[in-house]
Every structure is written in structure tokens, then in C-alpha cells.
Design a protein around this motif. Structure first.
Motif, PDB file in Angstrom:
ATOM      1  N   ASP A 214       0.350  -1.130   0.235  1.00  0.00           N
ATOM      2  CA  ASP A 214       0.249   0.243   0.039  1.00  0.00           C
ATOM      3  C   ASP A 214       0.438   1.470   0.004  1.00  0.00           C
ATOM      4  N   GLY A 228      -4.475   6.555   5.832  1.00  0.00           N
ATOM      5  CA  GLY A 228      -4.955   5.504   5.762  1.00  0.00           C
ATOM      6  C   GLY A 228      -4.728   3.690   4.503  1.00  0.00           C
ATOM      7  N   TYR A 271      -4.477 -10.353   8.531  1.00  0.00           N
ATOM      8  CA  TYR A 271      -3.844  -9.777   7.979  1.00  0.00           C
ATOM      9  C   TYR A 271      -1.834  -9.298   8.105  1.00  0.00           C
ATOM     10  N   ASN A 287      -2.990  -7.776  11.885  1.00  0.00           N
ATOM     11  CA  ASN A 287      -4.535  -6.926  11.411  1.00  0.00           C
ATOM     12  C   ASN A 287      -5.577  -8.215  11.491  1.00  0.00           C
ATOM     13  N   ARG A 289      -8.127  -8.351  10.378  1.00  0.00           N
ATOM     14  CA  ARG A 289      -9.465  -7.942   9.274  1.00  0.00           C
ATOM     15  C   ARG A 289      -8.813  -7.824   7.672  1.00  0.00           C
ATOM     16  N   GLY A 291      -7.385  -5.149   5.125  1.00  0.00           N
ATOM     17  CA  GLY A 291      -7.046  -4.284   4.924  1.00  0.00           C
ATOM     18  C   GLY A 291      -7.524  -2.853   3.776  1.00  0.00           C
ATOM     19  N   ASP A 292      -7.722  -1.120   3.732  1.00  0.00           N
ATOM     20  CA  ASP A 292      -8.182  -0.908   3.182  1.00  0.00           C
ATOM     21  C   ASP A 292      -6.637   0.221   2.738  1.00  0.00           C
ATOM     22  N   PRO A 293      -6.588  -0.026   1.404  1.00  0.00           N
ATOM     23  CA  PRO A 293      -7.694  -0.437   0.499  1.00  0.00           C
ATOM     24  C   PRO A 293      -6.754  -1.657  -0.357  1.00  0.00           C
ATOM     25  N   GLU A 294      -6.005  -2.154   0.862  1.00  0.00           N
ATOM     26  CA  GLU A 294      -5.420  -4.037  -0.377  1.00  0.00           C
ATOM     27  C   GLU A 294      -6.339  -4.252  -0.213  1.00  0.00           C
TER      28      GLU A 294
HETATM   29  N1  GLY Z   1      -4.283   0.297   4.556  1.00  0.00           N
HETATM   30  C1  GLY Z   1      -3.501  -0.174   6.144  1.00  0.00           C
HETATM   31  C2  GLY Z   1      -4.762  -1.021   6.671  1.00  0.00           C
HETATM   32  O1  GLY Z   1      -5.883  -1.436   6.640  1.00  0.00           O
HETATM   33  O2  GLY Z   1      -4.345  -1.584   8.345  1.00  0.00           O
END
Ligand code: GLY
Length: 424
Positions: A214, A228, A271, A287, A289, A291-294
């Protein structure tokens, strides 16, 4: 099957899109969703904090599967709650196992006990001991991490003892992140190339469902404040088969073994935020969950039906699943509101959405719909995703499309998919 996705960002739009493609799914719900999820799902206006109303809705609609997108409901025990208050299965870890993301100290101690490579660290629960430690420490820079959740803002690199003391003061005395920063981890700074790996696991078996890089900084060339995520690419461009094998052997397998031997009940996505150093891969963070934006680049490349994978987790047959990932590359460019991540205005009318090519997968993040028009409603507003043969081609094509979308003070990075930062 009826399935609900919890959340309202770009990651949840990608999850809704993927689940809507499943042959097993009759109806998809997004709680609360956004104008992008509404194209594939029924949006339900319930707050993610209101577990009781979610349970009631899930029961009334006969929803059998719930997939939370963000960490907050997971860390507050949405699995434990919904699985006792409704008949739905929740694809996420229980509250107790979310410590892998919600407590940096417990996560680091887990890694240490299980010989999972990570930076040397010390943890502190009071300002005096932490500041006395950083004053005497010799290896700078150091990384200071708030123990608890801090919306991605709880990690600071300090280059001198004075800077470290000032960060510790903000975190531990001024309580910048409330109780989340009352305890901290101080760890060695690692040099290398960052990458992320995503698995699904039942706590005993796992499948690698994708990897991504990212672009965390706000501006081109990795400058400006941390966000983010301003974009993502998949696969990780520098990850060879051998590096992938080493990542599995030294990080992923010991993590799963650690979960099993410590009898940590884990199920869901996991993650791994990793860095490839001169000593090989090391864990920066876990993490619980996607990722966002992964997720926006992982899910469109995953050929398997996500429901088949989740059902295999549920039945203990994950070992029989063969994961198929498209050989094409994916790029996601985030269009953000001017001023993000610090302060920004909302309510700007968005133009040009209808002129984007059909090859683009358009995910909404911070948007809202009113009288058929779409307005900005957050920092990260829209995600454009494209898939193709190589990063150069996809990057050229995606920026043609990004330029078609306009709103007052919109901004985006122009170097997503540029591989120079990986020395490639
Ligand atoms: N892009 C990082 C996250 O979702 O934590």
C-alpha cells in the motif's frame, strides 16, 4: 444464503462486490453500506455500535453469515454477541483473539514466545519508566507505538531521545489516544521493503489469499502525513517465489502454530504487515481483518468463490481448498478530499462517475447519495481499481479514468503502480 457485510468503506464495497458474485448467495446486505455497496446489496441504516439492532435485523431477515469489515466491531466482540443473539455465523475472530491487533504489547509478546521474527521491543505502562528508557537508549531512530487502537495514527518514528520523550508525553500523559495510548511499545526501527500478506484461517489451517503493497503517505514520492492508504497494488512486485516461501516458513506457519499451541481460538482473515529486511522478513503488525485499500486489489484477483472458502473454514475442510489467484496485476487509486488526513470538508458534488470506463471497478468509500446525486462524505472518497497485464500498462490506463472524476478540492497520488520505490 443471505449474507451481511458490516462497514461502509471501500474495503466493504469490495467485500460486497465479491460476495455478490457467489453462486451460493441469494441476497447481500450492507450494514450500513454506502452508495457503492447499494449497487450489489441492500443497505441497512444501522450503526455498527448498535449490536442489539444488528442481531434483531439479522434474525428477522434470516441472515446466515455476517462478515465484519473493520476492526472495531471485531474488537468489541461482534462475533461473540451475534453468535449468541442470532443464528448467524460471523466470519471473524472472537473478541479475546482480536488482541493480535488491539494490543501491540500482547501481539509482540505472542511473537516473542513463538519465535516469530519482529523488531526488538520494550513495553511500558508508565511515562517515567518509558522516558527514562528512551533517554538512555543508544539505537536511534526508535518506533513508538500506542498499545491500543488509534485509527492508524498510533505509530511514530522518533529520531532522538528528546523527540521520543515528547511523543511519550503526548501518548501517555496527555493521552492523545485515550486509554489506547496509556501503554506503549518502544521498538527498534527496521529498514527494508514493506509488504502485506492476507490469509484466511480456522486457527489450525490457513490459505494465502493474496499479497499487496500500500501507499500510506498522502503525497507522491511517499511524502506528507500518514493516511489510511492512498492506493494499493497486488501482487507485491518484489516478492519472488523464494521470498514467499520464506515468509510462509518463518512467519505464517509459526503464527498459526502459536495460535494452536496457545489455544487461541481464531477464525477469519488475518493480515500480516511485514517488512523484508537484510535479515529476512519480520512482522511489523498483525491486523484481524482485511486491509483498506488492500482488499480492493486482493479480492478482484481472487478467483475462488469467497463463500466456498468461508464454508471450508467453518467445516474444518480448508486444507482441501485450492486457492486460485489471477496472474494479472491490480492497482487501486484512492481519490481523497482536499486536506485529508488532517481536516477536510464534506458535501462536495461528485461529477464524472458515469463517464468512467466499464473496465474500471469503482468502489465508494466516503460518499453519500441525495436525490440521485453523489456527494463526498469522508476523507477517502472513491477507489478506482483496474486489472491488467503489468503495472505500467494498468497505471497509464487507470490515471486516464481517475481524471474523469471531479469534485472541489479532490486529490490523489499520481504514482500508484510506479515501482521505483521498490528499486525495481
Ligand atoms: N491500509 C492499512 C490498513 O488497512 O490497516
Amino acid at each position: 444464503m443471505r449474507v451481511a457485510i458490516l462497514g461502509k468503506g471501500g474495503r466493504e464495497n469490495a467485500l460486497v462486490h465479491k460476495i455478490s458474485q457467489s453462486k451460493y448467495v441469494e441476497k447481500v446486505y450492507a450494514i450500513p453500506g454506502n452508495p457503492g455497496t447499494a449497487r450489489y446489496a441492500h443497505n441497512v441504516d444501522i450503526s455498527l455500535e448498535d449490536f442489539m439492532s444488528i442481531a434483531e435485523y439479522v434474525n428477522n431477515e434470516g441472515i446466515e453469515l455476517v462478515i465484519p469489515g473493520p476492526e472495531l466491531p471485531i474488537s468489541r466482540g461482534i462475533k461473540d454477541f451475534l453468535e449468541s443473539a442470532s443464528s448467524a455465523y460471523v466470519f471473524a475472530p472472537p473478541q479475546e483473539s482480536s488482541f493480535l491487533e488491539t494490543s501491540k504489547i500482547r501481539a509482540k509478546e505472542f511473537m516473542k514466545r513463538n519465535n516469530i521474527p519482529t523488531a526488538n521491543f520494550h513495553s511500558f505502562a508508565d511515562f517515567e519508566s518509558a522516558s527514562s528508557f528512551v533517554r538512555g537508549y543508544k539505537k536511534y531512530p526508535v518506533v513508538i507505538k500506542a498499545d491500543g487502537l488509534a485509527e492508524g495514527k498510533g505509530v511514530v518514528i522518533a529520531h532522538s531521545p528528546a523527540e521520543a520523550v515528547s511523543v511519550l508525553y503526548e501518548f501517555m500523559v496527555e493521552r492523545k489516544f485515550g486509554a489506547s495510548s496509556s501503554k506503549v511499545v518502544v521498538e527498534d526501527f527496521l529498514e527494508g521493503l514493506e509488504y502485506s500478506v492476507f490469509i484466511v484461517t480456522d486457527g489450525k489451517r490457513y490459505k494465502w489469499i493474496g499479497d499487496a503493497s500500500d501507499y500510506k503517505k498522502a503525497y507522491d514520492g511517499d511524502r506528507g502525513p500518514n493516511t489510511g492508504g492512498m492506493g494499493s497494488i497486488s501482487p507485491v512486485p518484489f516478492l519472488t517465489e523464494e521470498m514467499r516461501r520464506i515468509t510462509e516458513e518463518t512467519i505464517i506457519k509459526p503464527t498459526i502454530k502459536g495460535l494452536e499451541t496457545e489455544k487461541i481460538n481464531y477464525v477469519g482473515f488475518l493480515y500480516f504487515g511485514l517488512i523484508w529486511t537484510k535479515n529476512g522478513p519480520m512482522v511489523l503488525e498483525y491486523n484481524v481483518r482485511l486491509g483498506d485499500p488492500e482488499a480492493q486489489v486482493i479480492l478482484p484477483r481472487l478467483e475462488n468463490d469467497l463463500i466456498s472458502i468461508i464454508e471450508a473454514v467453518r467445516k474444518g475442510t480448508l486444507g482441501r481448498i485450492k486457492i486460485k489467484i489471477k496472474p494479472e496485476v491490480a492497482i487501486c487509486v484512492v481519490i481523497a478530499s482536499g486536506g485529508y488526513p488532517v481536516s477536510y470538508e464534506k458535501g462536495k458534488l461528485i461529477y464524472g462517475l458515469e463517464s468512467v470506463s466499464r473496465d474500471v471497478i469503482l468502489y465508494h468509500a466516503g460518499t453519500r447519495e441525495e436525490d440521485g446525486k453523489i456527494y463526498t462524505d469522508g476523507g477517502r472518497v472513491l477507489n478506482l481499481v483496474m486489472i491488467g497485464e503489468d503495472f505500467k500498462t494498468v497505471s497509464d490506463r487507470i490515471y486516464n479514468e481517475v481524471e474523469k472524476i471531479r469534485f472541489e478540492k479532490a486529490f490523489y497520488r499520481r504514482d500508484i503502480g510506479d515501482l521505483t520505490k521498490f528499486n525495481l
